[in-house]
Scaffold this motif. Structure first.
Motif, PDB file in Angstrom:
ATOM      1  N   ILE A   1       0.839  -1.199   0.000  1.00  0.00           N
ATOM      2  CA  ILE A   1       0.000   0.000   0.000  1.00  0.00           C
ATOM      3  C   ILE A   1       0.874   1.250   0.000  1.00  0.00           C
ATOM      4  CG2 ILE A   1      -1.732   1.322   1.281  1.00  0.00           C
ATOM      5  CD1 ILE A   1      -2.769  -1.229   0.000  1.00  0.00           C
ATOM      6  N   SER A   2       0.640   2.108  -0.988  1.00  0.00           N
ATOM      7  CA  SER A   2       1.412   3.342  -1.125  1.00  0.00           C
ATOM      8  C   SER A   2       0.471   4.498  -1.444  1.00  0.00           C
ATOM      9  CB  SER A   2       2.453   3.227  -2.244  1.00  0.00           C
ATOM     10  OG  SER A   2       3.346   2.150  -2.000  1.00  0.00           O
ATOM     11  N   LYS A   3       0.737   5.638  -0.823  1.00  0.00           N
ATOM     12  CA  LYS A   3      -0.052   6.841  -1.083  1.00  0.00           C
ATOM     13  C   LYS A   3       0.872   8.040  -1.099  1.00  0.00           C
ATOM     14  CE  LYS A   3      -3.819   9.279  -1.660  1.00  0.00           C
ATOM     15  NZ  LYS A   3      -4.650   9.141  -2.886  1.00  0.00           N
ATOM     16  N   TYR A   4       0.712   8.892  -2.119  1.00  0.00           N
ATOM     17  CA  TYR A   4       1.563  10.069  -2.274  1.00  0.00           C
ATOM     18  C   TYR A   4       0.697  11.315  -2.436  1.00  0.00           C
ATOM     19  CZ  TYR A   4       4.657   6.236  -3.606  1.00  0.00           C
ATOM     20  OH  TYR A   4       5.355   5.043  -3.622  1.00  0.00           O
ATOM     21  N   TYR A   5       1.174  12.414  -1.902  1.00  0.00           N
ATOM     22  CA  TYR A   5       0.517  13.701  -2.073  1.00  0.00           C
ATOM     23  C   TYR A   5       1.526  14.689  -2.656  1.00  0.00           C
ATOM     24  CZ  TYR A   5      -3.157  11.896   1.025  1.00  0.00           C
ATOM     25  OH  TYR A   5      -4.158  11.142   1.588  1.00  0.00           O
ATOM     26  N   ASP A   6       1.268  15.111  -3.903  1.00  0.00           N
ATOM     27  CA  ASP A   6       2.169  16.063  -4.578  1.00  0.00           C
ATOM     28  C   ASP A   6       3.621  15.581  -4.523  1.00  0.00           C
ATOM     29  OD1 ASP A   6       0.010  17.793  -5.111  1.00  0.00           O
ATOM     30  OD2 ASP A   6       0.199  18.711  -3.130  1.00  0.00           O
ATOM     31  N   ALA A  29       3.254   9.651   1.747  1.00  0.00           N
ATOM     32  CA  ALA A  29       2.405   9.568   2.939  1.00  0.00           C
ATOM     33  C   ALA A  29       2.555   8.192   3.574  1.00  0.00           C
ATOM     34  CB  ALA A  29       0.955   9.847   2.579  1.00  0.00           C
ATOM     35  N   CYS A  30       2.493   7.164   2.742  1.00  0.00           N
ATOM     36  CA  CYS A  30       2.868   5.815   3.177  1.00  0.00           C
ATOM     37  C   CYS A  30       3.342   5.054   1.946  1.00  0.00           C
ATOM     38  CB  CYS A  30       1.708   5.099   3.878  1.00  0.00           C
ATOM     39  SG  CYS A  30       0.249   4.780   2.863  1.00  0.00           S
ATOM     40  N   GLU A  31       4.245   4.112   2.149  1.00  0.00           N
ATOM     41  CA  GLU A  31       4.873   3.473   1.002  1.00  0.00           C
ATOM     42  C   GLU A  31       5.178   2.001   1.279  1.00  0.00           C
ATOM     43  OE1 GLU A  31       7.870   5.145  -2.247  1.00  0.00           O
ATOM     44  OE2 GLU A  31       8.852   4.835  -0.314  1.00  0.00           O
ATOM     45  N   LYS A  32       4.691   1.148   0.376  1.00  0.00           N
ATOM     46  CA  LYS A  32       4.977  -0.288   0.368  1.00  0.00           C
ATOM     47  C   LYS A  32       4.724  -0.938   1.725  1.00  0.00           C
ATOM     48  CE  LYS A  32       8.288   0.040  -3.422  1.00  0.00           C
ATOM     49  NZ  LYS A  32       9.684  -0.201  -3.884  1.00  0.00           N
ATOM     50  N   VAL A  33       3.504  -0.710   2.237  1.00  0.00           N
ATOM     51  CA  VAL A  33       3.122  -1.292   3.525  1.00  0.00           C
ATOM     52  C   VAL A  33       2.490  -2.660   3.283  1.00  0.00           C
ATOM     53  CG1 VAL A  33       1.694  -1.048   5.576  1.00  0.00           C
ATOM     54  CG2 VAL A  33       2.787   0.972   4.551  1.00  0.00           C
ATOM     55  N   ASN A  34       2.996  -3.656   3.986  1.00  0.00           N
ATOM     56  CA  ASN A  34       2.496  -5.019   3.857  1.00  0.00           C
ATOM     57  C   ASN A  34       2.224  -5.604   5.246  1.00  0.00           C
ATOM     58  OD1 ASN A  34       3.051  -5.926   0.818  1.00  0.00           O
ATOM     59  ND2 ASN A  34       4.812  -4.728   1.513  1.00  0.00           N
ATOM     60  N   PHE A  35       1.079  -6.235   5.406  1.00  0.00           N
ATOM     61  CA  PHE A  35       0.809  -6.992   6.625  1.00  0.00           C
ATOM     62  C   PHE A  35      -0.440  -7.839   6.431  1.00  0.00           C
ATOM     63  CE2 PHE A  35      -1.696  -3.136   7.317  1.00  0.00           C
ATOM     64  CZ  PHE A  35      -2.888  -3.638   7.782  1.00  0.00           C
ATOM     65  N   LEU A  67      -2.557   5.549   6.132  1.00  0.00           N
ATOM     66  CA  LEU A  67      -2.652   4.105   5.935  1.00  0.00           C
ATOM     67  C   LEU A  67      -4.021   3.598   6.366  1.00  0.00           C
ATOM     68  CD1 LEU A  67      -1.514   1.329   5.275  1.00  0.00           C
ATOM     69  CD2 LEU A  67      -0.473   1.289   7.558  1.00  0.00           C
ATOM     70  N   LEU A  68      -4.505   4.049   7.521  1.00  0.00           N
ATOM     71  CA  LEU A  68      -5.813   3.611   8.006  1.00  0.00           C
ATOM     72  C   LEU A  68      -6.911   3.984   7.016  1.00  0.00           C
ATOM     73  CD1 LEU A  68      -7.052   2.299  10.629  1.00  0.00           C
ATOM     74  CD2 LEU A  68      -7.726   4.612  11.256  1.00  0.00           C
ATOM     75  N   LYS A  69      -6.825   5.171   6.440  1.00  0.00           N
ATOM     76  CA  LYS A  69      -7.831   5.609   5.478  1.00  0.00           C
ATOM     77  C   LYS A  69      -7.776   4.790   4.188  1.00  0.00           C
ATOM     78  CE  LYS A  69      -8.357  10.360   7.126  1.00  0.00           C
ATOM     79  NZ  LYS A  69      -8.190  11.802   6.810  1.00  0.00           N
ATOM     80  N   CYS A  70      -6.585   4.372   3.790  1.00  0.00           N
ATOM     81  CA  CYS A  70      -6.455   3.497   2.617  1.00  0.00           C
ATOM     82  C   CYS A  70      -7.062   2.122   2.903  1.00  0.00           C
ATOM     83  CB  CYS A  70      -4.992   3.337   2.224  1.00  0.00           C
ATOM     84  SG  CYS A  70      -4.211   4.782   1.474  1.00  0.00           S
ATOM     85  N   ARG A  72      -0.394  -7.172  18.202  1.00  0.00           N
ATOM     86  CA  ARG A  72       0.738  -6.958  17.308  1.00  0.00           C
ATOM     87  C   ARG A  72       0.837  -5.474  17.009  1.00  0.00           C
ATOM     88  NH1 ARG A  72       1.440  -8.276  11.758  1.00  0.00           N
ATOM     89  NH2 ARG A  72      -0.736  -8.931  11.670  1.00  0.00           N
ATOM     90  N   ILE A  73       2.045  -5.030  16.699  1.00  0.00           N
ATOM     91  CA  ILE A  73       2.287  -3.596  16.520  1.00  0.00           C
ATOM     92  C   ILE A  73       3.059  -3.359  15.231  1.00  0.00           C
ATOM     93  CG2 ILE A  73       4.481  -3.520  17.775  1.00  0.00           C
ATOM     94  CD1 ILE A  73       3.470  -0.923  19.113  1.00  0.00           C
ATOM     95  N   LEU A  74       2.771  -2.224  14.610  1.00  0.00           N
ATOM     96  CA  LEU A  74       3.447  -1.816  13.385  1.00  0.00           C
ATOM     97  C   LEU A  74       3.917  -0.386  13.600  1.00  0.00           C
ATOM     98  CD1 LEU A  74       2.021  -2.530   9.858  1.00  0.00           C
ATOM     99  CD2 LEU A  74       2.815  -0.243  10.425  1.00  0.00           C
ATOM    100  N   VAL A  75       5.210  -0.167  13.539  1.00  0.00           N
ATOM    101  CA  VAL A  75       5.803   1.146  13.811  1.00  0.00           C
ATOM    102  C   VAL A  75       6.127   1.836  12.489  1.00  0.00           C
ATOM    103  CG1 VAL A  75       7.626   2.415  15.005  1.00  0.00           C
ATOM    104  CG2 VAL A  75       6.811   0.220  15.931  1.00  0.00           C
ATOM    105  N   MET A  76       5.622   3.076  12.325  1.00  0.00           N
ATOM    106  CA  MET A  76       5.853   3.822  11.090  1.00  0.00           C
ATOM    107  C   MET A  76       6.685   5.070  11.345  1.00  0.00           C
ATOM    108  SD  MET A  76       2.249   3.540   8.982  1.00  0.00           S
ATOM    109  CE  MET A  76       3.072   4.103   7.479  1.00  0.00           C
ATOM    110  N   GLN A  77       7.508   5.380  10.365  1.00  0.00           N
ATOM    111  CA  GLN A  77       8.283   6.618  10.372  1.00  0.00           C
ATOM    112  C   GLN A  77       8.404   7.106   8.943  1.00  0.00           C
ATOM    113  OE1 GLN A  77      12.480   6.304  11.271  1.00  0.00           O
ATOM    114  NE2 GLN A  77      12.579   8.379  12.107  1.00  0.00           N
ATOM    115  N   GLN A  78       8.004   8.353   8.704  1.00  0.00           N
ATOM    116  CA  GLN A  78       8.095   8.968   7.378  1.00  0.00           C
ATOM    117  C   GLN A  78       7.469   8.093   6.293  1.00  0.00           C
ATOM    118  OE1 GLN A  78      12.255   9.964   6.861  1.00  0.00           O
ATOM    119  NE2 GLN A  78      12.158  11.615   8.361  1.00  0.00           N
ATOM    120  N   GLY A  79       6.313   7.525   6.628  1.00  0.00           N
ATOM    121  CA  GLY A  79       5.549   6.763   5.650  1.00  0.00           C
ATOM    122  C   GLY A  79       5.948   5.321   5.467  1.00  0.00           C
TER     123      GLY A  79
END
Length: 257
Positions: A11-16, A20-26, A47-50, A220-227
Motif C-alpha cells: 500500500i502506497s499513497k503520495y501527495y504532490d 504519505a505511506c509506502e509499500k506497507v504489507n501486513f 494508511l488507516l484511510k487506505c 501486534r504492533i506496526l511502527v511507522m516513520q516517514q511513511g
C-alpha cells in the motif's frame, strides 16, 4: 478461519510527490488487534484511510475475506458492495465522535439507524437492542432519547462505539479513540474497549500515538516513520526489546510503565 481477514499488499499513497505511506504489507487475522504507531506525520492515519476505503492508494491493494468465504480486492468491489460492507461488517471509530455520530438525532436513533441498515424494521426490537448496547457501553438507559449534544466527550465516544458494534462487525478501525479525553476518562474507555474486543472476538486496526494504549489493546504492533514501516512484531516483544533506533526512541521517551 484458516486465512487472514485482511491483507495489505504494498500500500502506497503520495501527495504532490510526497510520501504519505509506502509499500506497507501486513496480514490481519481474525480476533487480532493491530496497533499502528508513530509520531504525527508518520503516515499512520493515511494508511488507516487506505485500508478502510476512505481514500484510494496510488499503488498496492487491500484484500478482504468476505463472509461467504471469497477473498476480494476492495478496489474490485462495486460501490454498493463497499457501502454494504462499511455499514455491516466493518466499524470505524473516529477520534472526534462527532464525525461518527449524527448529532441531530437521539442516542437511541444513532444506534437504531445502524440496525435499520441491516434490515431490522421492528421498532420494539430496535429500541430494546439500543438499550442493551447503551448498557454495554455504560450509558444509563434513561438517556436513550437524549441528543448526543448533551453527552460528555467520553459518553459520545462510548455511544459511537455502541453504534459501530451493534451490527456485530468482524473488523473495526479506530483512529486515536482516546485522543482528546481526560486521563481518567481514557482509562475507563480503554478498559471498556479491551473487554468488548475480547468478548466479541473483534479484529481491530487501531492508530495511536500512545504506546501505552497499544500495549493495553493490541496483540501486534506496526511502527511507522516517514511513511514507511520500520518495525513490526508482537506488541510485548517490540516494546520490551525494540530493534529500530526510532522505536527505541519512542519507547524511551513516550512509554510510561
Amino acid at each position: 478461519m484458516t486465512k487472514p481477514l485482511l491483507v495489505a499488499e504494498n500500500i502506497s499513497k503520495y501527495y504532490d510527490g510526497r510520501v504519505a505511506c509506502e509499500k506497507v504489507n501486513f496480514e490481519l487475522w481474525p480476533g487480532e488487534v493491530l496497533a499502528i504507531v508513530g509520531e504525527s506525520g508518520s503516515g499512520k492515519t493515511t494508511l488507516l484511510k487506505c485500508l478502510s476505503m476512505q481514500i484510494a492508494p496510488n499503488a498496492g491493494r487491500v484484500l478482504y475475506s468476505l463472509r461467504d468465504g471469497r477473498t476480494e480486492s476492495l478496489s474490485d468491489l462495486s460501490e454498493a458492495e463497499r457501502r454494504f460492507l462499511m455499514r455491516t461488517d466493518w466499524g470505524f471509530v473516529h477520534q472526534d465522535p462527532r464525525e461518527g455520530l449524527r448529532m441531530g438525532v437521539s442516542a437511541g436513533a444513532n444506534v437504531g439507524e445502524r440496525l435499520m441498515a441491516v434490515g431490522e424494521r421492528h421498532y420494539g426490537r430496535i429500541r430494546s437492542t439500543a438499550l442493551d448496547w447503551l448498557n454495554r457501553v455504560e450509558i444509563a438507559g434513561d438517556r436513550i432519547d437524549e441528543s448526543p449534544r448533551n453527552y460528555s466527550g467520553g459518553m459520545r465516544q462510548r455511544l459511537q462505539i455502541a453504534r459501530n458494534l451493534v451490527t456485530a462487525p468482524r473488523l473495526v478501525f479506530m483512529d486515536e479513540p482516546t485522543g482528546g479525553l481526560d486521563v481518567s476518562v481514557q482509562a475507563r474507555l480503554l478498559d471498556l474497549l479491551r473487554g468488548l474486543v475480547r468478548t466479541l472476538g473483534l479484529s481491530v486496526v487501531i492508530v495511536t500515538h500512545d504506546l501505552a494504549v497499544a500495549r493495553l489493546l493490541s496483540t501486534r504492533i506496526l511502527v511507522m516513520q516517514q511513511g514507511k514501516v520500520i518495525e513490526t512484531g508482537l506488541t510485548d516483544q517490540v516494546l520490551e526489546d525494540p530493534q529500530a533506533p526510532y522505536t527505541q526512541l519512542l519507547v524511551s521517551s513516550v512509554l510510561q510503565v
